[in-house]
Each structure stands twice: as C-alpha cells, then as structure tokens.
Design a protein around this motif. Structure first.
Motif, PDB file in Angstrom:
ATOM      1  N   LEU A   1     -29.597  13.058  15.971  1.00 20.26           N
ATOM      2  CA  LEU A   1     -29.813  13.948  17.104  1.00 20.26           C
ATOM      3  C   LEU A   1     -28.609  14.857  17.346  1.00 20.26           C
ATOM      4  CD1 LEU A   1     -31.775  14.638  19.436  1.00 20.26           C
ATOM      5  CD2 LEU A   1     -30.569  12.940  20.806  1.00 20.26           C
ATOM      6  N   LYS A   2     -27.425  14.326  17.144  1.00 24.99           N
ATOM      7  CA  LYS A   2     -26.189  15.071  17.418  1.00 24.99           C
ATOM      8  C   LYS A   2     -25.697  15.894  16.225  1.00 24.99           C
ATOM      9  CE  LYS A   2     -22.445  13.961  20.485  1.00 24.99           C
ATOM     10  NZ  LYS A   2     -21.570  12.936  21.021  1.00 24.99           N
ATOM     11  N   HIS A   3     -25.879  15.362  15.014  1.00 28.04           N
ATOM     12  CA  HIS A   3     -25.274  15.979  13.829  1.00 28.04           C
ATOM     13  C   HIS A   3     -26.279  16.435  12.766  1.00 28.04           C
ATOM     14  CE1 HIS A   3     -21.145  15.123  15.022  1.00 28.04           C
ATOM     15  NE2 HIS A   3     -21.606  13.981  15.498  1.00 28.04           N
ATOM     16  N   GLY A   4     -27.537  16.055  12.917  1.00 32.30           N
ATOM     17  CA  GLY A   4     -28.539  16.455  11.942  1.00 32.30           C
ATOM     18  C   GLY A   4     -28.761  15.398  10.871  1.00 32.30           C
ATOM     19  N   GLU A   5     -29.731  15.693  10.013  1.00 40.10           N
ATOM     20  CA  GLU A   5     -30.099  14.753   8.942  1.00 40.10           C
ATOM     21  C   GLU A   5     -29.308  15.025   7.671  1.00 40.10           C
ATOM     22  OE1 GLU A   5     -34.293  15.064   8.358  1.00 40.10           O
ATOM     23  OE2 GLU A   5     -34.773  14.138  10.285  1.00 40.10           O
ATOM     24  N   ASN A   6     -29.257  14.014   6.821  1.00 37.56           N
ATOM     25  CA  ASN A   6     -28.649  14.106   5.493  1.00 37.56           C
ATOM     26  C   ASN A   6     -27.196  14.585   5.523  1.00 37.56           C
ATOM     27  OD1 ASN A   6     -31.146  13.330   4.295  1.00 37.56           O
ATOM     28  ND2 ASN A   6     -31.866  15.422   4.564  1.00 37.56           N
ATOM     29  N   VAL A   7     -26.444  14.132   6.514  1.00 38.91           N
ATOM     30  CA  VAL A   7     -25.035  14.488   6.623  1.00 38.91           C
ATOM     31  C   VAL A   7     -24.231  13.577   5.700  1.00 38.91           C
ATOM     32  CG1 VAL A   7     -23.035  14.578   8.162  1.00 38.91           C
ATOM     33  CG2 VAL A   7     -25.284  15.300   8.986  1.00 38.91           C
TER      34      VAL A   7
END
Length: 133
Positions: free
Chosen positions: A75-81
């Motif tokens: 939610l805060k940083h996005g997916e697949n980080v």
C-alpha cells in the motif's frame, strides 16, 4: 545508544507501539519472568548497525526484515519492490510501521513474532510445578 541484549535472562523486543499486534506481543513479553528491554521504534532511533546485528541473529539479511509482499508495505511502496540492505535500513529507520512483525531476542536467539504466542518460547517453564497424575 540502543544495543541488542545477549543476556539469557533478558528479552529484547523491537516493536512499534502504534500497531495492535505489536502491543499484544509486548504485553506477553512483559509478563515473562525475565527482564524486558523494549525498544519502541516510534520513540527510539536505532542505527543501521543495530538492524544489521538483528538480521545476523535471525540468520537473514536486513532486507529480509521487511516483507515486501505484505499489504501494508504494498500500500505504501507498491508491488514487486526490490530492496537492498541499505534501502531496507533507511525504511526501518524512517518508517517504523514497515517493521511488520516485532522481533524478540533472548541470549543469542532471535525470532520474528508473528503471533502473540510466538514470544512464549522465550519463557522459562517450571516443570517441577506441573502436577503430573
């Protein structure tokens, strides 16, 4: 300076007092017979070295302390980080809510406490007091 206790008679709990699950685990840790060194990341700043030592005790890299697939992280940083260790340290230092699960240390053993019952493995059990029929 905050340091990790390696005392067999002290539990060090790294947690976030703003998160309900962390507060429950804190309450369990406080009920132990051992001393409690509670490090609330919302109130105490810790060094990158601290997180590196913590990861070493867990047998992982610092980047593994942050579950990047957890909904709070996504939610805060996005997916697949993809995090490296330096990036993970910066996140943990500036965003204490990204330590999704509290970490407990006793002696040379560390655990990630996902459920409040996980902390009980650090409690001393007095089997002499158990009445075995």
């Amino acid at each position: 300076m905050v340091s990790i206790a390696t005392n067999e008679h002290e539990i060090t709990l790294i947690y976030n007092s703003d998160i309900k699950n962390h507060k429950e685990i804190f309450a369990y840790a406080k009920s132990a017979d051992d001393n409690l060194n509670a490090i609330d990341l919302t109130k105490q700043k810790v060094t990158g070295t601290f997180f590196t030592e913590l990861a070493d005790l867990l047998g992982v890299q610092v980047k593994d302390l942050i579950p990047t697939d957890h909904s709070a992280f996504v939610l805060k940083h996005g997916e697949n980080v993809k995090l490296d260790n330096d990036g993970a340290i910066k996140i943990l230092q500036h965003e204490p809510d990204m330590l999704i699960y509290p970490i407990a240390v006793k002696g040379k053993k560390a655990i990630v406490a996902k459920l409040y019952g996980d902390i009980t493995q650090f409690f001393d059990t007095d089997t002499a007091a158990v009445n075995i029929p």
